[in-house]
Write a protein that holds these residues in place. Structure first.
Motif, PDB file in Angstrom:
ATOM      1  N   UNK A   7       0.792  -1.025  -0.005  1.00 54.05           N
ATOM      2  CA  UNK A   7      -0.146  -0.030   0.046  1.00 54.05           C
ATOM      3  C   UNK A   7       0.585   1.340   0.142  1.00 54.05           C
ATOM      4  N   UNK A   8       2.088   1.150   0.167  1.00 56.24           N
ATOM      5  CA  UNK A   8       3.089   2.562   0.151  1.00 56.24           C
ATOM      6  C   UNK A   8       4.345   2.124  -1.172  1.00 56.24           C
ATOM      7  N   UNK A   9       3.648   2.370  -2.518  1.00 61.42           N
ATOM      8  CA  UNK A   9       4.709   2.312  -3.449  1.00 61.42           C
ATOM      9  C   UNK A   9       5.948   2.880  -3.349  1.00 61.42           C
ATOM     10  N   UNK A  10       6.087   4.016  -2.597  1.00 64.66           N
ATOM     11  CA  UNK A  10       7.445   4.509  -2.433  1.00 64.66           C
ATOM     12  C   UNK A  10       8.430   3.877  -1.314  1.00 64.66           C
ATOM     13  N   UNK A  11       7.848   2.694  -0.823  1.00 68.75           N
ATOM     14  CA  UNK A  11       8.539   1.748   0.093  1.00 68.75           C
ATOM     15  C   UNK A  11       8.848   0.434  -0.445  1.00 68.75           C
ATOM     16  N   UNK A  12      10.126  -0.038  -0.281  1.00 67.60           N
ATOM     17  CA  UNK A  12      10.203  -1.692  -0.623  1.00 67.60           C
ATOM     18  C   UNK A  12       9.305  -2.355  -0.047  1.00 67.60           C
ATOM     19  N   UNK A  13       8.901  -3.366  -0.755  1.00 69.13           N
ATOM     20  CA  UNK A  13       7.970  -4.408  -0.500  1.00 69.13           C
ATOM     21  C   UNK A  13       8.836  -5.496   0.304  1.00 69.13           C
ATOM     22  N   UNK A  14       8.411  -6.051   1.412  1.00 75.30           N
ATOM     23  CA  UNK A  14       9.209  -6.900   2.247  1.00 75.30           C
ATOM     24  C   UNK A  14       8.014  -8.047   2.771  1.00 75.30           C
ATOM     25  N   UNK A  15       8.705  -9.272   2.695  1.00 76.45           N
ATOM     26  CA  UNK A  15       8.125 -10.316   3.325  1.00 76.45           C
ATOM     27  C   UNK A  15       8.970 -11.108   4.199  1.00 76.45           C
ATOM     28  N   UNK A  16       8.473 -11.094   5.581  1.00 77.50           N
ATOM     29  CA  UNK A  16       9.434 -11.756   6.445  1.00 77.50           C
ATOM     30  C   UNK A  16       8.625 -12.853   7.450  1.00 77.50           C
ATOM     31  N   UNK A  17       9.432 -13.861   7.860  1.00 76.26           N
ATOM     32  CA  UNK A  17       9.182 -14.829   8.506  1.00 76.26           C
ATOM     33  C   UNK A  17      10.177 -15.263   9.691  1.00 76.26           C
ATOM     34  N   UNK A  18       9.700 -15.504  10.826  1.00 76.24           N
ATOM     35  CA  UNK A  18      10.384 -15.808  11.966  1.00 76.24           C
ATOM     36  C   UNK A  18      10.315 -17.212  12.601  1.00 76.24           C
ATOM     37  N   UNK A  19      11.529 -17.768  12.619  1.00 78.07           N
ATOM     38  CA  UNK A  19      11.474 -19.118  13.125  1.00 78.07           C
ATOM     39  C   UNK A  19      11.753 -19.258  14.712  1.00 78.07           C
ATOM     40  N   UNK A  20      11.023 -19.586  15.296  1.00 85.28           N
ATOM     41  CA  UNK A  20      11.252 -19.242  16.978  1.00 85.28           C
ATOM     42  C   UNK A  20      11.749 -20.837  17.630  1.00 85.28           C
ATOM     43  N   UNK A  21      12.596 -20.684  17.925  1.00 85.45           N
ATOM     44  CA  UNK A  21      13.479 -21.861  18.746  1.00 85.45           C
ATOM     45  C   UNK A  21      12.728 -22.562  19.716  1.00 85.45           C
ATOM     46  N   UNK A  22      12.054 -21.499  20.675  1.00 90.05           N
ATOM     47  CA  UNK A  22      11.426 -21.771  21.768  1.00 90.05           C
ATOM     48  C   UNK A  22       9.804 -22.098  21.385  1.00 90.05           C
ATOM     49  N   UNK A  23       9.028 -22.487  22.468  1.00 95.98           N
ATOM     50  CA  UNK A  23       7.769 -22.847  22.201  1.00 95.98           C
ATOM     51  C   UNK A  23       6.978 -21.769  21.924  1.00 95.98           C
ATOM     52  N   UNK A  24       6.127 -21.890  20.943  1.00 95.27           N
ATOM     53  CA  UNK A  24       5.534 -20.666  20.357  1.00 95.27           C
ATOM     54  C   UNK A  24       4.582 -19.884  21.265  1.00 95.27           C
ATOM     55  N   UNK A  25       3.708 -20.671  21.960  1.00 94.13           N
ATOM     56  CA  UNK A  25       2.830 -20.348  22.993  1.00 94.13           C
ATOM     57  C   UNK A  25       3.686 -19.475  24.162  1.00 94.13           C
ATOM     58  N   UNK A  26       4.897 -20.156  24.644  1.00 94.92           N
ATOM     59  CA  UNK A  26       5.460 -19.336  25.653  1.00 94.92           C
ATOM     60  C   UNK A  26       5.869 -18.048  25.405  1.00 94.92           C
ATOM     61  N   UNK A  27       6.640 -17.918  23.959  1.00 96.67           N
ATOM     62  CA  UNK A  27       7.027 -16.551  23.522  1.00 96.67           C
ATOM     63  C   UNK A  27       5.751 -15.649  23.416  1.00 96.67           C
ATOM     64  N   UNK A  28       4.744 -16.004  23.011  1.00 92.78           N
ATOM     65  CA  UNK A  28       3.686 -15.198  22.835  1.00 92.78           C
ATOM     66  C   UNK A  28       3.125 -14.755  23.966  1.00 92.78           C
ATOM     67  N   UNK A  29       3.302 -15.518  25.132  1.00 93.70           N
ATOM     68  CA  UNK A  29       2.748 -15.087  26.590  1.00 93.70           C
ATOM     69  C   UNK A  29       3.742 -13.946  26.908  1.00 93.70           C
ATOM     70  N   UNK A  30       4.938 -14.173  26.810  1.00 94.94           N
ATOM     71  CA  UNK A  30       6.022 -13.152  27.086  1.00 94.94           C
ATOM     72  C   UNK A  30       5.702 -11.841  26.556  1.00 94.94           C
ATOM     73  N   UNK A  31       5.283 -11.970  25.223  1.00 94.25           N
ATOM     74  CA  UNK A  31       5.118 -10.556  24.535  1.00 94.25           C
ATOM     75  C   UNK A  31       3.830  -9.950  25.063  1.00 94.25           C
ATOM     76  N   UNK A 179       9.262  -5.634  13.586  1.00 96.64           N
ATOM     77  CA  UNK A 179      10.204  -4.654  13.838  1.00 96.64           C
ATOM     78  C   UNK A 179      11.377  -4.968  13.108  1.00 96.64           C
ATOM     79  N   UNK A 180      11.813  -6.163  12.769  1.00101.86           N
ATOM     80  CA  UNK A 180      12.817  -6.575  12.013  1.00101.86           C
ATOM     81  C   UNK A 180      12.581  -5.920  10.505  1.00101.86           C
ATOM     82  N   UNK A 181      11.618  -6.111   9.839  1.00100.65           N
ATOM     83  CA  UNK A 181      11.320  -5.525   8.677  1.00100.65           C
ATOM     84  C   UNK A 181      11.231  -4.092   8.674  1.00100.65           C
ATOM     85  N   UNK A 182      10.782  -3.451   9.612  1.00100.48           N
ATOM     86  CA  UNK A 182      11.007  -1.866   9.570  1.00100.48           C
ATOM     87  C   UNK A 182      12.558  -1.480   9.683  1.00100.48           C
TER      88      UNK A 182
END
Length: 230
Positions: A7-31, A179-182
């Protein structure tokens, strides 16, 4: 997984993925716990960016510094690897619609991840909801698998790809890739600066160790664990 620049043609288009080594639910609880603690800060009430954070959750481009700094600190304590694919819209892909560019990037990245984790029985992926790609996400497992087989050049058993579509507040750990993509977006817009005096360069240096690959559709691999920029 999440995308940036749409939606912002002046910016690069980025796709990102994060592979979490820890349990996903535990990480989400911390966030979520950090979100709740920060949301209760009376000193920030009435600040527009803070109220937006309270309503929608973490968002790198709009979070006030009182939110972004604690979240960045939390990221330092989470074990994860990131995969970031970008296009500056200057290649042949620029002739396609933004929707087609994103579809191509999703298929390509997930195809690569299926090959990377081909010893697994299942690969589970959470993507942020996107109304434009709503129907596409349903076909994504088949298309990504096809893309992986085409890249390898032969048929083989690949993990079953499970796609879950969620709102940002339903899976708050998606803010990690946001945050990484920004950071990557700002670095690209700063013309890939390698000057340490430039804060954008220093910001990229901080997140680069977490990135398994930073890949450009136009220029190929920009950075990887085997060949980092710094």
């Amino acid at each position: 997984m999440d995308e940036s620049g749409n939606g912002n043609p002046s910016q690069p288009l980025i796709l990102g993925a994060v592979e979490i080594d820890e349990d996903f639910e535990d990480v989400d609880k911390r966030v979520v716990e950090l979100y709740r603690n920060l949301s209760a800060r009376r000193s920030l009430m009435g600040l527009a960016s803070f109220e937006k954070f309270r309503e929608h959750g973490f968002h790198a481009s709009t979070d006030p510094v009182e939110v972004s700094v604690p979240f960045s600190d939390l990221m330092q304590d989470i074990h994860f690897r990131a995969y970031v694919y970008v296009t500056d819209r200057s290649s042949a892909y620029a002739g396609y619609s933004e929707k087609e560019q994103l579809e191509y990037m999703y298929e390509t990245m997930l195809g690569d991840l299926l090959l990377r984790f081909r010893n697994l029985d299942q690969l589970s992926c959470v993507v942020e909801e996107n109304e434009m790609l709503k129907t596409f996400f349903g076909d994504l497992p088949t298309k990504a698998t096809r893309r992986a087989i085409e890249k390898l050049g032969r048929a083989l058993k690949l993990p079953q790809l499970e796609i879950t579509v969620a709102a940002k507040k339903q899976a708050m750990s998606m803010a990690i890739i946001d945050y990484l993509m920004l950071t990557v977006s700002r670095w690209i817009q700063a013309k890939y600066t390698t000057e340490p005096a430039n804060r954008v360069c220093r910001a990229l240096r901080e997140v680069e160790p977490y990135m398994s690959v930073l890949y450009s559709l136009e220029h190929g691999v920009i950075s990887s664990r085997k060949a980092p920029l710094h």
